[in-house]
Design a protein around this motif. Structure first.
Motif, PDB file in Angstrom:
ATOM      1  N   ASN A 286       0.817  -1.216   0.000  1.00  0.00           N
ATOM      2  CA  ASN A 286       0.000   0.000   0.000  1.00  0.00           C
ATOM      3  C   ASN A 286       0.852   1.268   0.000  1.00  0.00           C
ATOM      4  OD1 ASN A 286      -2.558  -1.344   0.101  1.00  0.00           O
ATOM      5  ND2 ASN A 286      -2.172  -1.797   2.256  1.00  0.00           N
ATOM      6  N   VAL A 287       2.102   1.123  -0.426  1.00  0.00           N
ATOM      7  CA  VAL A 287       3.021   2.258  -0.526  1.00  0.00           C
ATOM      8  C   VAL A 287       3.394   2.458  -1.989  1.00  0.00           C
ATOM      9  CG1 VAL A 287       5.297   3.146   0.091  1.00  0.00           C
ATOM     10  CG2 VAL A 287       3.942   1.885   1.787  1.00  0.00           C
ATOM     11  N   ASP A 288       3.244   3.674  -2.480  1.00  0.00           N
ATOM     12  CA  ASP A 288       3.631   4.007  -3.853  1.00  0.00           C
ATOM     13  C   ASP A 288       4.637   5.157  -3.791  1.00  0.00           C
ATOM     14  OD1 ASP A 288       3.856   4.842  -6.512  1.00  0.00           O
ATOM     15  OD2 ASP A 288       1.789   4.291  -6.972  1.00  0.00           O
ATOM     16  N   LEU A 289       5.913   4.807  -3.778  1.00  0.00           N
ATOM     17  CA  LEU A 289       6.958   5.826  -3.675  1.00  0.00           C
ATOM     18  C   LEU A 289       7.094   6.636  -4.955  1.00  0.00           C
ATOM     19  CD1 LEU A 289       9.737   3.853  -1.747  1.00  0.00           C
ATOM     20  CD2 LEU A 289       8.223   5.636  -0.862  1.00  0.00           C
ATOM     21  N   ASP A 290       6.804   6.033  -6.095  1.00  0.00           N
ATOM     22  CA  ASP A 290       6.932   6.750  -7.364  1.00  0.00           C
ATOM     23  C   ASP A 290       5.953   7.918  -7.439  1.00  0.00           C
ATOM     24  OD1 ASP A 290       8.927   5.048  -8.199  1.00  0.00           O
ATOM     25  OD2 ASP A 290       7.523   3.641  -9.144  1.00  0.00           O
ATOM     26  N   ARG A 291       4.723   7.666  -7.036  1.00  0.00           N
ATOM     27  CA  ARG A 291       3.711   8.725  -7.074  1.00  0.00           C
ATOM     28  C   ARG A 291       3.585   9.461  -5.737  1.00  0.00           C
ATOM     29  NH1 ARG A 291      -1.578   6.137  -9.708  1.00  0.00           N
ATOM     30  NH2 ARG A 291      -0.958   4.326  -8.448  1.00  0.00           N
ATOM     31  N   GLY A 292       4.256   8.947  -4.718  1.00  0.00           N
ATOM     32  CA  GLY A 292       4.341   9.662  -3.453  1.00  0.00           C
ATOM     33  C   GLY A 292       3.098   9.640  -2.591  1.00  0.00           C
ATOM     34  N   PHE A 293       2.534   8.458  -2.344  1.00  0.00           N
ATOM     35  CA  PHE A 293       1.407   8.375  -1.418  1.00  0.00           C
ATOM     36  C   PHE A 293       1.339   6.983  -0.800  1.00  0.00           C
ATOM     37  CE2 PHE A 293      -0.487   6.911  -5.389  1.00  0.00           C
ATOM     38  CZ  PHE A 293      -1.248   5.820  -4.988  1.00  0.00           C
ATOM     39  N   VAL A 294       0.627   6.890   0.306  1.00  0.00           N
ATOM     40  CA  VAL A 294       0.358   5.608   0.958  1.00  0.00           C
ATOM     41  C   VAL A 294      -1.146   5.484   1.147  1.00  0.00           C
ATOM     42  CG1 VAL A 294       2.567   5.542   2.171  1.00  0.00           C
ATOM     43  CG2 VAL A 294       0.566   6.557   3.292  1.00  0.00           C
ATOM     44  N   ILE A 295      -1.611   4.264   1.339  1.00  0.00           N
ATOM     45  CA  ILE A 295      -3.029   4.015   1.580  1.00  0.00           C
ATOM     46  C   ILE A 295      -3.178   3.318   2.926  1.00  0.00           C
ATOM     47  CG2 ILE A 295      -5.112   2.846   0.789  1.00  0.00           C
ATOM     48  CD1 ILE A 295      -4.047   3.021  -2.041  1.00  0.00           C
ATOM     49  N   PHE A 296      -3.874   3.967   3.833  1.00  0.00           N
ATOM     50  CA  PHE A 296      -4.222   3.335   5.101  1.00  0.00           C
ATOM     51  C   PHE A 296      -5.520   2.560   4.876  1.00  0.00           C
ATOM     52  CE2 PHE A 296      -1.971   7.173   6.976  1.00  0.00           C
ATOM     53  CZ  PHE A 296      -0.816   6.461   7.286  1.00  0.00           C
ATOM     54  N   THR A 297      -5.474   1.249   5.069  1.00  0.00           N
ATOM     55  CA  THR A 297      -6.628   0.401   4.773  1.00  0.00           C
ATOM     56  C   THR A 297      -7.395   0.038   6.040  1.00  0.00           C
ATOM     57  OG1 THR A 297      -5.270  -1.599   4.928  1.00  0.00           O
ATOM     58  CG2 THR A 297      -5.483  -0.583   2.766  1.00  0.00           C
ATOM     59  N   LYS A 298      -8.697  -0.180   5.863  1.00  0.00           N
ATOM     60  CA  LYS A 298      -9.578  -0.604   6.956  1.00  0.00           C
ATOM     61  C   LYS A 298      -9.333   0.241   8.202  1.00  0.00           C
ATOM     62  CE  LYS A 298      -9.872  -5.368   5.294  1.00  0.00           C
ATOM     63  NZ  LYS A 298      -9.633  -6.804   5.612  1.00  0.00           N
ATOM     64  N   THR A 299      -9.513   1.527   8.042  1.00  0.00           N
ATOM     65  CA  THR A 299      -9.263   2.457   9.137  1.00  0.00           C
ATOM     66  C   THR A 299     -10.356   2.359  10.195  1.00  0.00           C
ATOM     67  OG1 THR A 299     -10.445   4.247   8.019  1.00  0.00           O
ATOM     68  CG2 THR A 299      -8.096   4.019   7.554  1.00  0.00           C
ATOM     69  N   LYS A 300     -10.258   3.204  11.191  1.00  0.00           N
ATOM     70  CA  LYS A 300     -11.194   3.164  12.316  1.00  0.00           C
ATOM     71  C   LYS A 300     -12.639   3.319  11.869  1.00  0.00           C
ATOM     72  CE  LYS A 300     -12.057   5.440  16.761  1.00  0.00           C
ATOM     73  NZ  LYS A 300     -11.619   6.536  17.671  1.00  0.00           N
ATOM     74  N   ASN A 301     -12.874   4.150  10.851  1.00  0.00           N
ATOM     75  CA  ASN A 301     -14.248   4.341  10.377  1.00  0.00           C
ATOM     76  C   ASN A 301     -14.629   3.351   9.279  1.00  0.00           C
ATOM     77  OD1 ASN A 301     -13.078   5.295   7.990  1.00  0.00           O
ATOM     78  ND2 ASN A 301     -13.254   7.436   8.598  1.00  0.00           N
ATOM     79  N   GLY A 302     -13.761   2.358   9.029  1.00  0.00           N
ATOM     80  CA  GLY A 302     -14.095   1.298   8.088  1.00  0.00           C
ATOM     81  C   GLY A 302     -13.753   1.583   6.641  1.00  0.00           C
ATOM     82  N   GLU A 303     -13.150   2.739   6.353  1.00  0.00           N
ATOM     83  CA  GLU A 303     -12.845   3.115   4.979  1.00  0.00           C
ATOM     84  C   GLU A 303     -11.338   3.239   4.766  1.00  0.00           C
ATOM     85  OE1 GLU A 303     -14.926   6.721   4.256  1.00  0.00           O
ATOM     86  OE2 GLU A 303     -16.924   5.801   4.343  1.00  0.00           O
ATOM     87  N   ASP A 304     -10.909   3.054   3.518  1.00  0.00           N
ATOM     88  CA  ASP A 304      -9.505   3.268   3.167  1.00  0.00           C
ATOM     89  C   ASP A 304      -9.255   4.766   2.978  1.00  0.00           C
ATOM     90  OD1 ASP A 304      -9.408   0.553   3.189  1.00  0.00           O
ATOM     91  OD2 ASP A 304      -9.210   0.304   1.021  1.00  0.00           O
ATOM     92  N   ARG A 305      -8.015   5.192   3.235  1.00  0.00           N
ATOM     93  CA  ARG A 305      -7.675   6.604   3.091  1.00  0.00           C
ATOM     94  C   ARG A 305      -6.304   6.747   2.443  1.00  0.00           C
ATOM     95  NH1 ARG A 305      -7.370   7.708   7.878  1.00  0.00           N
ATOM     96  NH2 ARG A 305      -5.303   8.522   8.400  1.00  0.00           N
ATOM     97  N   SER A 306      -6.244   7.536   1.384  1.00  0.00           N
ATOM     98  CA  SER A 306      -4.990   7.797   0.687  1.00  0.00           C
ATOM     99  C   SER A 306      -4.375   9.087   1.213  1.00  0.00           C
ATOM    100  CB  SER A 306      -5.241   7.916  -0.821  1.00  0.00           C
ATOM    101  OG  SER A 306      -4.058   8.277  -1.499  1.00  0.00           O
ATOM    102  N   VAL A 307      -3.070   9.051   1.494  1.00  0.00           N
ATOM    103  CA  VAL A 307      -2.370  10.214   2.050  1.00  0.00           C
ATOM    104  C   VAL A 307      -1.117  10.492   1.229  1.00  0.00           C
ATOM    105  CG1 VAL A 307      -1.210  11.176   4.074  1.00  0.00           C
ATOM    106  CG2 VAL A 307      -3.213   9.712   4.371  1.00  0.00           C
ATOM    107  N   ARG A 308      -0.970  11.733   0.805  1.00  0.00           N
ATOM    108  CA  ARG A 308       0.234  12.142   0.088  1.00  0.00           C
ATOM    109  C   ARG A 308       1.414  12.213   1.054  1.00  0.00           C
ATOM    110  NH1 ARG A 308       0.831  12.719  -5.385  1.00  0.00           N
ATOM    111  NH2 ARG A 308       2.191  14.494  -4.989  1.00  0.00           N
ATOM    112  N   LEU A 309       2.594  11.906   0.543  1.00  0.00           N
ATOM    113  CA  LEU A 309       3.789  11.885   1.375  1.00  0.00           C
ATOM    114  C   LEU A 309       4.543  13.206   1.301  1.00  0.00           C
ATOM    115  CD1 LEU A 309       5.171   8.346   0.454  1.00  0.00           C
ATOM    116  CD2 LEU A 309       4.022   8.997   2.584  1.00  0.00           C
ATOM    117  N   THR A 310       4.980  13.696   2.446  1.00  0.00           N
ATOM    118  CA  THR A 310       5.903  14.827   2.457  1.00  0.00           C
ATOM    119  C   THR A 310       7.281  14.324   2.035  1.00  0.00           C
ATOM    120  OG1 THR A 310       6.548  14.440   4.758  1.00  0.00           O
ATOM    121  CG2 THR A 310       4.636  15.872   4.375  1.00  0.00           C
ATOM    122  N   ASN A 311       8.182  15.243   1.776  1.00  0.00           N
ATOM    123  CA  ASN A 311       9.545  14.838   1.399  1.00  0.00           C
ATOM    124  C   ASN A 311      10.189  14.011   2.508  1.00  0.00           C
ATOM    125  OD1 ASN A 311       9.322  16.201  -1.035  1.00  0.00           O
ATOM    126  ND2 ASN A 311      10.181  18.103  -0.209  1.00  0.00           N
TER     127      ASN A 311
END
Length: 382
Positions: free
Chosen positions: A203-228
């Motif tokens: 769930n890590v995409d270093l090329d495009r610079g984001f990660v995906i937190f799956t099955k979060t507390k509210n039951g949904e996936d969340r994509s987050v952009r990465l800082t440098n």
């Protein structure tokens, strides 16, 4: 009547349909098949009495709570945290001997008053919310005739402890290498502790610079952009095809309570928890002018209520709001506000030369038009 086990559940469940065609599925709350059959037969009989004689069976609170807990766990395993289990166990210890029909406002108010002596209002608010959910569910399933009113408990103001830049530097210096990576990553992504611990390389995409937190507390996936910095942390850990991102001695990290506590004390930080790193992420965004609505989506909250605690951190938010109104009023198309003129002077007064030249007919003393004032006569006493 059918007795069965659901996937992942060690308890026996009962499944039956009454004469009206209504289907019932309930957990028996036991691993004993014989006991489960006996309970299922009892429920079927009670259903028959209710249908033909209007008798609503009195359901034990323990039974309703256990069924509620199992369904919550199956619906959202990630949200079924240790704190949720603790709250359910406490309520079971407190009300486990009662039937649903025995709940009333006085009993709930007494419980509330007693709990507020030892815990914060937010804790009591969450406990009562669980009880209310259980009773409402029983009412919808026609197992409880009336849901009693609940005492009003104002939840405590949300915690908003966050790190200054200096505090962050001290905490990072006081941390071990694996903890340092976790802290910086949490500050830069706003991830919950559980989300970060279970983050996998898939769930890590270093090329495009984001990660995906799956099955979060509210039951949904969340994509987050990465800082440098967050991206550098992941690169330094050594990208893989799969497996946990954050490990210690080859094993996935499951808890850092001890090491984090030591680092916090060494850094001289008071009243600071790992979850406050998430508050730091949100607070810094608001301080940089990011809207509360955007912060809500970045942190994965479903309601603005949860992020209102950060609103006061917005830089000059009142000044910016008033300036926006001033800009609107100063546009060439909007001239209505010019009609206010000088307070105490009517609009168009400057166009009446008689009013302007005669001080005796000023706005304050003029009661009738000048043409209506009659001259004094000798018969009138002076």
């Amino acid at each position: 009547m059918r007795i069965y086990k659901r996937n992942g559940s060690p308890k026996w469940w009962a499944d039956w349909t009454d004469q009206k065609g209504r289907r019932f599925r309930k957990s028996t709350g036991t691993n004993d098949k014989s006991l489960a059959k006996a309970l299922a037969g009892k429920w079927q009989q009670e259903s028959f009495l209710e249908q033909h004689f209007g008798v609503i069976p009195d359901v034990p609170f323990q039974e309703a709570l256990l069924r509620y807990g199992e369904e919550k766990q199956q619906a959202n395993p990630e949200g079924y945290t240790a704190s949720v289990r603790y709250n359910l166990q406490r309520l079971l210890n407190q009300f486990g001997r009662l039937n649903l029909s025995e709940f009333n406002l006085k009993m709930l108010q007494d419980y509330t008053n007693e709990r507020l002596k030892s815990v914060k209002s937010g804790t009591v608010h969450r406990e009562l919310a669980i009880v209310r959910a259980i009773l409402n569910k029983a009412h919808r399933e026609e197992q409880l005739a009336v849901v009693p009113p609940f005492p009003k408990v104002k939840p405590s103001q949300g915690r908003c402890r966050w790190l200054t830049i200096d505090e962050e530097e001290r905490l990072l210096k006081a941390s071990t290498s694996h903890l340092r990576a976790l802290i910086a990553f949490a500050v830069d992504t706003g991830g919950r502790r559980s989300e970060i611990f279970k983050l996998g390389w898939q769930n890590v995409d270093l090329d495009r610079g984001f990660v995906i937190f799956t099955k979060t507390k509210n039951g949904e996936d969340r994509s987050v952009r990465l800082t440098n910095r967050a991206r550098q942390i992941l690169v330094g850990l050594g990208s893989k095809q799969s497996g946990p991102v954050f490990t210690y001695e080859g094993q996935p990290i499951k808890d850092v309570k001890t090491t984090f506590g030591k680092a916090r004390k060494k850094a001289g930080l008071e009243d600071f928890r790992f979850h406050d790193l998430r508050h730091t992420f949100a607070s810094r965004l608001v301080q940089k002018g990011i809207s509360i609505y955007e912060v809500m989506h970045l942190t994965g909250h479903k309601s603005l209520v949860m992020v209102q605690r950060y609103a006061h951190l917005a830089p000059d938010y009142q000044n910016r709001a008033i300036e926006a109104l001033n800009d609107l009023q100063n546009t060439p198309q909007n001239t209505s506000w010019h009609n206010f003129g000088t307070i105490g002077q009517d609009v168009g007064e400057e166009d009446n030369p008689q009013k302007a030249q005669n001080p005796l007919v000023s706005q304050e003393v003029l009661m009738v038009e000048p043409s209506g004032i009659e001259p004094l006569t000798s018969t009138m006493p002076l």
